[in-house]
Each structure stands twice: as C-alpha cells, then as structure tokens.
Write an enzyme that holds these catalytic residues in place. Structure first.
Site, PDB file in Angstrom:
ATOM      1  N   GLN A  35       0.837  -1.210   0.000  1.00 43.82           N
ATOM      2  CA  GLN A  35       0.000   0.000   0.000  1.00 43.82           C
ATOM      3  C   GLN A  35       0.867   1.254   0.000  1.00 43.82           C
ATOM      4  OE1 GLN A  35      -2.502   0.005   3.536  1.00 43.82           O
ATOM      5  NE2 GLN A  35      -0.780   0.141   4.946  1.00 43.82           N
ATOM      6  N   HIS A  62       0.735  -4.541   2.940  1.00 39.96           N
ATOM      7  CA  HIS A  62      -0.625  -4.680   3.471  1.00 39.96           C
ATOM      8  C   HIS A  62      -0.815  -6.138   3.891  1.00 39.96           C
ATOM      9  CE1 HIS A  62      -5.294  -4.074   2.969  1.00 39.96           C
ATOM     10  NE2 HIS A  62      -4.997  -4.878   3.942  1.00 39.96           N
ATOM     11  N   PHE A 112      -3.180  -4.536  13.246  1.00 43.60           N
ATOM     12  CA  PHE A 112      -3.072  -4.781  11.802  1.00 43.60           C
ATOM     13  C   PHE A 112      -2.482  -6.169  11.558  1.00 43.60           C
ATOM     14  CE2 PHE A 112      -1.078  -2.869   7.642  1.00 43.60           C
ATOM     15  CZ  PHE A 112      -2.098  -3.387   6.889  1.00 43.60           C
ATOM     16  N   HIS A 115      -4.895  -8.906  12.516  1.00 43.11           N
ATOM     17  CA  HIS A 115      -5.928  -9.060  11.496  1.00 43.11           C
ATOM     18  C   HIS A 115      -5.388  -9.840  10.301  1.00 43.11           C
ATOM     19  CE1 HIS A 115      -9.302  -7.885   8.858  1.00 43.11           C
ATOM     20  NE2 HIS A 115      -8.363  -7.772   7.940  1.00 43.11           N
ATOM     21  N   GLU A 116      -4.208  -9.449   9.817  1.00 43.85           N
ATOM     22  CA  GLU A 116      -3.651 -10.090   8.614  1.00 43.85           C
ATOM     23  C   GLU A 116      -3.324 -11.563   8.873  1.00 43.85           C
ATOM     24  OE1 GLU A 116      -3.606  -8.770   5.501  1.00 43.85           O
ATOM     25  OE2 GLU A 116      -4.675  -7.101   6.425  1.00 43.85           O
ATOM     26  N   LYS A 119      -6.891 -13.455   9.500  1.00 46.04           N
ATOM     27  CA  LYS A 119      -7.740 -13.558   8.304  1.00 46.04           C
ATOM     28  C   LYS A 119      -7.047 -14.327   7.179  1.00 46.04           C
ATOM     29  CE  LYS A 119     -10.400 -10.774   4.990  1.00 46.04           C
ATOM     30  NZ  LYS A 119     -10.938  -9.425   4.699  1.00 46.04           N
ATOM     31  N   HIS A 120      -5.797 -13.992   6.922  1.00 45.21           N
ATOM     32  CA  HIS A 120      -5.109 -14.564   5.756  1.00 45.21           C
ATOM     33  C   HIS A 120      -4.037 -15.596   6.117  1.00 45.21           C
ATOM     34  CE1 HIS A 120      -7.053 -11.635   3.108  1.00 45.21           C
ATOM     35  NE2 HIS A 120      -6.725 -10.680   3.965  1.00 45.21           N
TER      36      HIS A 120
END
Ligand code: 5GP
Ligand code: 5GP
Length: 227
Positions: A35, A62, A112, A115-116, A119-120
């Site tokens: 990003q 990101h 952050f 989350h990453e 989620k991923h």
C-alpha cells in the site's frame, strides 16, 4: 518378467499422491499486496501514524493473501492459532518499518498484524507457521522495490498524474510479471495509486503471472500523491 508392486498397491499409489497433494496445498497462490501510505492518508477518512512515528515514504506491506485460481479466497482458517507477538519477536522492528499501520486510532501495528495473520495467514498454515508467514512477506518486500522501479521509470510520488498503463508497464518491465494496480480516491475524488498486487507461488518465494485479477478500480490517468 519382474513386477515391483502387486497390482493393488500400484492402483493405490496415485490415489495417495492426490491425497497428499491436496493436503500440502490448500490454496493456489498468494497476492502480495503493498500500500502507498500517501493514498491511504489523503482520503476523506484520513489516517493516523503508528506510535513509532511517521512511516518512511515507501510502499508498505498490506498483506500476503492466499487465493484460489477462480478468484475466491479462504479466510479466517484457524481460530485456534491467534496472533502471538512472541513468535515474531525478532521480526517486530522490521515489521514496524516495512508493515506500518495507518489506521486510526494510532497504534503500534499489533492490530493490523493480528488481522492479517488471523484472516489470511492462518489459511497458509500448510506452508507457513506464524514466524515463517511474516518472514516470507518481509522477504518479498526486500526482493521487490516497487518505489525504486517506478522512480527509475520517471514515476514519482509528486502529486502528478500518470497513465495507469505507464505504471503497469514500469513494474512489468522490471519484474517480468504484470502487477495489478488498485486505486482509491483522494478527498477531491481523484483516482490515485493505492495498492500494488504481485502474485507469488504457494511458497511465497517466486513471483508468478497472476492466475486471476481482482476487480478494476482505476481511471486511465492516476495520481501518485506525495507522502
Ligand atoms: P476490499 O473490499 O477493501 O477490496 O478488500 C477488503 C479485504 O478483503 C482486503 O483487505 C483483503 O483482506 C480481502 N480481499 C479483498 N480482495 C481479495 C482477494 O482477491 N483475495 C484475497 N485473498 N483477499 C481479498
Ligand atoms: P483487510 O482490508 O486486510 O481485510 O483489513 C484491513 C484491516 O486492518 C482493517 O480492519 C483496517 O482497519 C486494519 N488496518 C490497520 N492498519 C491498516 C493499514 O495501514 N492499511 C489497511 N488497509 N488496513 C489497516
């Protein structure tokens, strides 16, 4: 005549091979997504610098997102493996520099990265543990210097407009694969260079041509804002 395997075993072997392959690879490729902080911050929503201070004027990570070839993707694959900073202690100072958070309120990045990973990252557990996942993303960031590539092609973060085509070609010419460019809008509604998607193989070691591209959201002329 010699026969190495009895017929029953010969029949079973290919089946076993298929079973192991599908276990070893439960996604098809990764998007490595960078990003541009200037484009995150100059929107109507604005941004907050992380507690470590204003990030460098460079593309930040990101995420590293497992994806399927049909464009769909798995998410939140393992609630039993939450983000644990102690597993990436040796990477944290590099993560602060290369994977800075810009969301408000200002924070140290933990949210952050949590989350990453959750989620991923958890969807790539067949390939990476937590340390391996963050390390792989940092390694890719080091491997591909998108800002340098753009600047070498005369594309500067100076608030000027550039053709989307010139941005895509500069990166393709340098890395040998076509990137995907995602745009957002600045406060005045101008389309601007927000994220760069590169595709990498399931070991996150080699760049590849993208099997499928995310949806399009750029004008033919895009702004590259300063940061
Ligand atoms: P947005 O809807 O803002 O483009 O994306 C929101 C979030 O959904 C992204 O930050 C990312 O976590 C996830 N996402 C969006 N598109 C893709 C995709 O094509 N592949 C994967 N793996 N995740 C995506
Ligand atoms: P994704 O779009 O990857 O699904 O979600 C990104 C999440 O991380 C959002 O909840 C967003 O608020 C948070 N976040 C924290 N810092 C950043 C940042 O610097 N960039 C982006 N895109 N999301 C961030």
């Amino acid at each position: 005549m010699t026969r190495r395997n009895p017929p029953a075993v010969s029949l079973l072997l290919p089946l076993l091979a298929v079973a192991t392959t599908s276990l070893a690879q439960d996604f098809d490729f990764f998007y490595f997504v960078l990003q541009w902080p200037g484009s995150y911050c100059d929107t109507a929503k604005s941004c907050c610098y992380p507690t470590s201070g204003k990030p460098a004027a460079d593309f930040g990570i990101h995420g590293l997102w497992p994806n399927y070839n049909d464009g769909s993707y798995p998410s939140n694959c393992d609630p039993n493996n939450p983000y644990d900073a102690s597993k990436v202690r040796d990477l944290l100072s590099t993560m602060r520099q290369k994977w800075p958070t810009l969301a408000c309120p200002s924070s140290d990045g933990t949210q952050f990265w949590t989350h990453e990973w959750e989620k991923h990252g958890t969807c790539s557990e067949s390939v990476f543990d937590q340390h391996g996942y963050f390390q792989a993303a940092l390694k890719l960031k080091k491997q591909v210097d998108v800002l340098r590539i753009l600047q070498d092609a005369g594309i500067q973060p100076d608030g000027g407009d550039y053709s989307l085509k010139s941005v895509v070609s500069a990166i393709s010419d340098a890395i040998g694969y076509t990137p995907w460019i995602e745009c957002n809008n600045d406060e005045g509604g101008n389309s601007q260079l927000y994220q760069v998607y590169l595709c990498v193989d399931t070991s996150a070691a080699k760049l590849i041509e993208c099997p499928v591209l995310p949806r399009k959201r750029c004008g033919s002329e895009i702004e590259f804002p300063s940061f």
